[in-house]
Enzyme design. Structure first.
Site, short mmCIF file in Angstrom:
data_model
loop_
_atom_site.label_atom_id
_atom_site.label_comp_id
_atom_site.label_asym_id
_atom_site.label_seq_id
_atom_site.Cartn_x
_atom_site.Cartn_y
_atom_site.Cartn_z
N HIS A 65 0.83 -1.20 0.00
CA HIS A 65 0.00 0.00 0.00
C HIS A 65 0.87 1.26 0.00
CE1 HIS A 65 0.99 0.73 4.22
NE2 HIS A 65 0.73 -0.54 4.46
N ASP A 320 4.21 -4.43 3.44
CA ASP A 320 5.65 -4.60 3.53
C ASP A 320 6.00 -5.98 4.08
OD1 ASP A 320 4.56 -3.94 6.00
OD2 ASP A 320 6.00 -2.36 6.47
#
Length: 432
Positions: A65, A320
């Site tokens: 994101h 991540d």
């Protein structure tokens, strides 16, 4: 004894510090996984562009994101800092401040929200959608998948708008889907959620230990410049977060120049410790490869068309953590010895979240074929717009960092043959 060692290490960290440097180095590329998106460094000797006789036949993108506001657990450090500075406004007005802290004379307030995408985060994803369309005009996108978390879903939508334009409004209903991020849905995007024995504290505890070493000297230095304010180590931590998150939300922050280069690098190391400890090589036992192995299995399954219905393009959106766990399963970006919570923060370490997983990170896998340069299908990883050598393949091509698909699958047989809920998973995650 342990406390004494911590005090000694803190003193050594303090001795390494000087007055704040003029920031000739780019601090925005040293904020770990809180860095704004930037092109990763190209490894020495590796070519960025494939030979002219090669064609990319299939792509799998795992996209983090975009830039977000701080998590609620991080925002509290910033709000406490704002409150502390507000209560000490009289002392600040009387103080003779250096240029890099002069902004405090006008007061420092924060309007940061929490968890949601920021305006730069939306822009990052839209631009990446445009870039992807231009990079692979010959490949057709038939679907988009996102982890079911608000900022991930929104990121996928901005990417789709960049890629499809206004036609996405009608395509969304049939081309877009989500996968739950919960404790019951097996997922290669958030595998830790269904691993009962996984614990975020594996990484968080390491950051607490490192923080007890590097944060006290920062607070001490700032307090000498701000008499009467009495900043705590948590306040110093909040100022570091303010640097990163002001940048993520506003594109600039007065706090970033308040720190020395060494202090910012120590903050970067904290963020690397967190990700390596909770989603990487410092997880206990075989947990990192087991969790990340679900992604590697999915990649191999698609590139070998094991199910007989492989698509030319997979656009998927996650975190991540997704990317770092995949790298761990692949044995890439691995430090020997492992990163230590007591330091030192080695400047040449391999596990660097700023390079691997900045906001809007792109883990892009290409399967390509060539008429002469290579025999058979090949695999390449392009991580944040730069080739990332597949060094764990037996016969990696050093010019391009790529390897033959068969070699890649063989090198990672442990992941390819591993599934959620199998004996290896249950032995690691505490399943029945």
């Amino acid at each position: 004894m342990k406390l004494a060692i911590v005090h000694v290490l803190a003193a050594l960290v303090a001795l390494a510090r000087t007055a704040p440097e003029s920031h000739s180095f780019d601090y925005a590329t040293h904020l770990g996984n809180l860095s704004p998106y930037f092109k990763a460094p190209v490894p020495s000797g590796v070519k960025e562009t494939l030979p002219d006789d090669c064609t990319v036949d299939q792509v799998m993108l795992m996209h983090r994101h975009g830039a977000r506001y701080p998590l609620a657990s991080e925002l509290v450090y910033i709000t406490q800092l704002v409150e502390k500075l507000g209560n000490a406004s009289a002392a600040i007005q009387k103080a003779k401040l250096p240029d890099n802290l002069a902004f405090l004379k006008g007061g420092y307030a924060s309007t940061l929200g929490h968890d949601d995408l920021t305006a730069p985060g939306r822009m990052e994803l839209f631009q990446h959608g445009v870039d992807f369309r231009l990079k692979y005009p010959h490949l057709q996108v038939d679907s988009i998948l996102a982890g079911l978390q608000d900022r991930v879903v929104e990121s996928s939508q901005w990417f789709a708008l960049g890629y499809f334009g206004r036609s996405w409004t009608s395509l969304n209903a049939t081309m877009f889907s989500t996968i739950a991020e919960d404790g019951v849905t097996p997922s290669w995007i958030t595998p830790m959620d269904t691993c009962a024995d996984w614990d975020y504290n594996y990484g968080n505890n390491a950051t607490i230990e490192w923080g007890s070493i590097y944060l006290p000297p920062i607070a001490k230095r700032l307090n000498k410049l701000l008499p009467g304010v009495s900043l705590t180590t948590d306040n110093a931590h909040g100022a570091l977060y303010a640097c990163a998150y002001d940048l993520a939300a506003l594109g600039t922050s007065p706090w970033c120049s308040a720190f020395t280069k060494s202090e910012l690098l120590d903050f970067e190391y904290e963020l690397d410790l967190l990700m390596d400890g909770a989603f990487g090589y410092n997880l206990p036992g075989d947990m990192g490869p087991v969790l990340g192995g679900l992604f590697v299995k999915k990649l191999a399954e698609r590139f070998t068309n094991a199910t007989g219905d492989a698509q030319p393009v997979y656009l998927e959106f996650g975190h991540d953590t997704t990317i770092d766990m995949a790298l761990t399963a692949l044995g890439l970006a691995k430090d020997t010895p492992a990163l230590s919570a007591t330091g030192p923060a080695k400047r040449r370490r391999k596990f660097r979240t700023a390079h691997q997983v900045p906001f809007a990170a792109q883990m892009l896998w290409e399967k390509f074929s060539c008429t002469a340069s290579f025999e058979g299908p090949q695999v390449r990883l392009v991580l944040n717009d730069s080739p990332f050598p597949l060094a764990t393949c037996t016969h990696m091509d050093r010019r391009y960092g790529s390897c033959a698909l068969d070699d890649f699958v063989a090198a990672h047989a442990g992941s390819v043959e591993h599934s959620w809920g199998d004996a290896r998973w249950n032995a690691t995650c505490g399943g029945v």
